[in-house]
Write a protein that holds these residues in place. Structure first.
Motif, mmCIF file in Angstrom:
data_model
loop_
_atom_site.group_PDB
_atom_site.id
_atom_site.type_symbol
_atom_site.label_atom_id
_atom_site.label_comp_id
_atom_site.label_asym_id
_atom_site.label_seq_id
_atom_site.Cartn_x
_atom_site.Cartn_y
_atom_site.Cartn_z
ATOM 1 N N PHE A 199 0.838 -1.198 0.000
ATOM 2 C CA PHE A 199 0.000 0.000 0.000
ATOM 3 C C PHE A 199 0.876 1.251 0.000
ATOM 4 C CE2 PHE A 199 -3.317 -2.648 2.402
ATOM 5 C CZ PHE A 199 -3.832 -3.128 1.211
ATOM 6 N N GLY A 200 0.408 2.280 -0.708
ATOM 7 C CA GLY A 200 1.151 3.526 -0.779
ATOM 8 C C GLY A 200 0.878 4.443 0.404
ATOM 9 N N PRO A 201 1.624 5.577 0.518
ATOM 10 C CA PRO A 201 1.474 6.500 1.645
ATOM 11 C C PRO A 201 0.053 7.047 1.781
ATOM 12 C CG PRO A 201 3.479 6.979 0.412
ATOM 13 C CD PRO A 201 2.713 5.980 -0.389
ATOM 14 N N THR A 202 -0.599 7.352 0.659
ATOM 15 C CA THR A 202 -1.960 7.892 0.730
ATOM 16 C C THR A 202 -2.910 6.885 1.356
ATOM 17 O OG1 THR A 202 -1.585 9.240 -1.246
ATOM 18 C CG2 THR A 202 -3.868 8.856 -0.596
ATOM 19 N N GLU A 203 -2.822 5.649 0.924
ATOM 20 C CA GLU A 203 -3.697 4.612 1.463
ATOM 21 C C GLU A 203 -3.388 4.346 2.931
ATOM 22 O OE1 GLU A 203 -1.920 4.095 -1.375
ATOM 23 O OE2 GLU A 203 -3.558 4.447 -2.804
ATOM 24 N N LEU A 204 -2.106 4.379 3.304
ATOM 25 C CA LEU A 204 -1.735 4.147 4.703
ATOM 26 C C LEU A 204 -2.267 5.254 5.604
ATOM 27 C CD1 LEU A 204 1.935 2.849 4.278
ATOM 28 C CD2 LEU A 204 -0.126 1.512 4.776
ATOM 29 N N ASP A 205 -2.230 6.505 5.124
ATOM 30 C CA ASP A 205 -2.786 7.615 5.912
ATOM 31 C C ASP A 205 -4.287 7.447 6.100
ATOM 32 O OD1 ASP A 205 -0.326 8.797 6.159
ATOM 33 O OD2 ASP A 205 -0.603 10.212 4.502
ATOM 34 N N LEU A 206 -4.983 7.014 5.040
ATOM 35 C CA LEU A 206 -6.419 6.778 5.158
ATOM 36 C C LEU A 206 -6.706 5.657 6.160
ATOM 37 C CD1 LEU A 206 -7.623 6.982 1.441
ATOM 38 C CD2 LEU A 206 -8.268 8.526 3.303
ATOM 39 N N LEU A 207 -5.923 4.592 6.088
ATOM 40 C CA LEU A 207 -6.114 3.480 7.015
ATOM 41 C C LEU A 207 -5.916 3.915 8.464
ATOM 42 C CD1 LEU A 207 -4.294 0.714 4.976
ATOM 43 C CD2 LEU A 207 -6.677 0.632 5.697
ATOM 44 N N ASP A 208 -4.914 4.746 8.699
ATOM 45 C CA ASP A 208 -4.649 5.214 10.058
ATOM 46 C C ASP A 208 -5.796 6.060 10.614
ATOM 47 O OD1 ASP A 208 -2.223 3.950 10.192
ATOM 48 O OD2 ASP A 208 -1.056 5.699 9.551
ATOM 49 N N SER A 209 -6.543 6.708 9.715
ATOM 50 C CA SER A 209 -7.625 7.591 10.171
ATOM 51 C C SER A 209 -8.936 6.852 10.423
ATOM 52 C CB SER A 209 -7.874 8.691 9.129
ATOM 53 O OG SER A 209 -8.451 8.160 7.937
#
Length: 370
Positions: A170-180
């Motif tokens: 997963f890319g950084p954008t997807e990881l940020d969404l997952l964290d939220s």
């Protein structure tokens, strides 16, 4: 005349249940018929406190029928319980009779290929799945390079695709969404904008070529993702893909488990659980009951052991519909579990109440629909 009733128990020797005439309230005669022949009858006048408590007259509408001769177990699903002189067959409150039917059928033909669930399932869960795979590869219907993961799915109930999300997961954008996003409940695109954005990108993230090809071969169709759940910071309870929803989930499904972040996450799989019989002694189906209680009961009876599988950031685990598993996410790790059904099975029919009608199509033919 307006009738209510059900068959609560059915065996080779007899049947029991209740029937109530909501207009006249009088006791009725019920008959058991097999191939048009009456094999037993009784007057429905037995007292049942549970029926009286819900206002069905004075509760004297229960019946117990003793068959004139025992009925062959393989005939039980075809036996009808009807009011005398009526054409309406009383419904069954559960899968009454089917457990005896399949036990008898399999005893007579132990080597016959068959699905492991009354309602079918994936071909990879059939008892003759290995022979089917051999024939598919020999005929060219299944590419030879897919034989290894499909064989693992058949024999182990799951298959781990190492590096399927290479090169970076997963890319950084997807990881940020997952964290939220909150862990636990299924992602709802109607209630949460971040969940919607993640689901919009899910097909491109998850349905890489290595994943889609194996999933498509197992499902015999393009995969449709219909439920996604995040796991974080704790060990989940054991579950089974076909019993994920409070409403009945499809017997034809796969759970895809991935790791978001630096990982890894840990998958505990009960060895051989995909080969357990469908029914408990009480007649409860492990495939169709929400949660894993029925499956765990059967696994404990067989003294099955647990295998631990490590899933890295570029890996995807495919879990068959009848496999019992648990996801463990160490601190700092996030697990993403996505349930997929074949496109021919409408996910709308098996979603819990309140779900939206959000869908995204991937270029491979795979879809997300929640």
């Amino acid at each position: 005349m307006s009738l209510r009733g059900s068959v609560d128990h059915l065996s080779a020797d007899g049947a029991s249940g209740w029937i109530f005439d909501t207009v006249e309230g009088r006791p009725l005669v019920v008959q058991a018929l097999l191939d048009g022949r009456i094999v037993g009858e009784a007057l429905a006048e037995l007292y049942r406190a549970d029926l009286a408590a819900v206002g069905l007259g004075d509760g004297r509408c229960g019946f117990e029928i003793v068959f004139s001769t025992p009925v062959e177990p393989t005939s039980l699903p075809f036996l009808a319980i009807k009011p005398q002189g009526g054409d309406v067959e009383l419904p069954r409150t559960n899968l009454t009779g089917f457990g005896d039917y399949f036990r008898s059928l399999f005893a007579h033909a132990p080597g016959a290929g068959r699905p492991r669930s009354v309602f079918g399932g994936l071909w990879t869960d059939r008892t003759d799945a290995a022979r089917l795979l051999q024939g598919r590869v020999a005929s060219g219907a299944t590419p030879a390079e897919l034989a290894a993961p499909l064989r693992t799915l058949i024999f182990e109930g799951y298959a781990l695709l190492r590096g399927a999300l290479a090169p970076a997961g997963f890319g950084p954008t997807e990881l940020d969404l997952l964290d939220s996003l909150e862990a636990g409940p299924p992602l709802d695109p109607e209630a949460d904008g971040a969940a919607r954005r993640l689901l919009e990108g899910l097909p491109a993230m998850l349905f890489r070529d290595a994943v889609v090809r194996v999933a498509r071969a197992a499902l015999d169709d393009n995969p449709v993702a219909y439920r996604t759940v995040l796991s974080r910071g704790r060990a989940g309870s054991f579950g089974q893909p076909s019993a994920a929803e409070a409403l009945t989930s499809p017997a034809e499904c796969l759970a895809l488990v991935t790791c978001a972040g630096s990982g890894p996450v840990l998958l505990d799989v009960i060895r051989g659980s995909h080969e357990l019989p469908e029914f408990t002694r009480a007649g409860q189906s492990r495939w169709l009951t929400a949660g894993a209680g029925a499956g765990i009961e059967l696994a404990l009876g067989e003294a099955l052991s647990v295998a631990q599988v490590e899933i890295g950031p570029q890996d995807v685990a495919l879990i068959g519909p009848g496999t019992l598993y648990r996801l463990r996410t160490p601190d700092g790790a996030t697990g993403l579990t996505t349930w997929c059904a074949p496109a021919r099975v409408s996910p709308v029919a098996i979603l819990a109440a309140g779900a939206g009608t959000f869908s995204v199509r991937h270029g491979s033919g795979a879809m997300a629909r929640v």
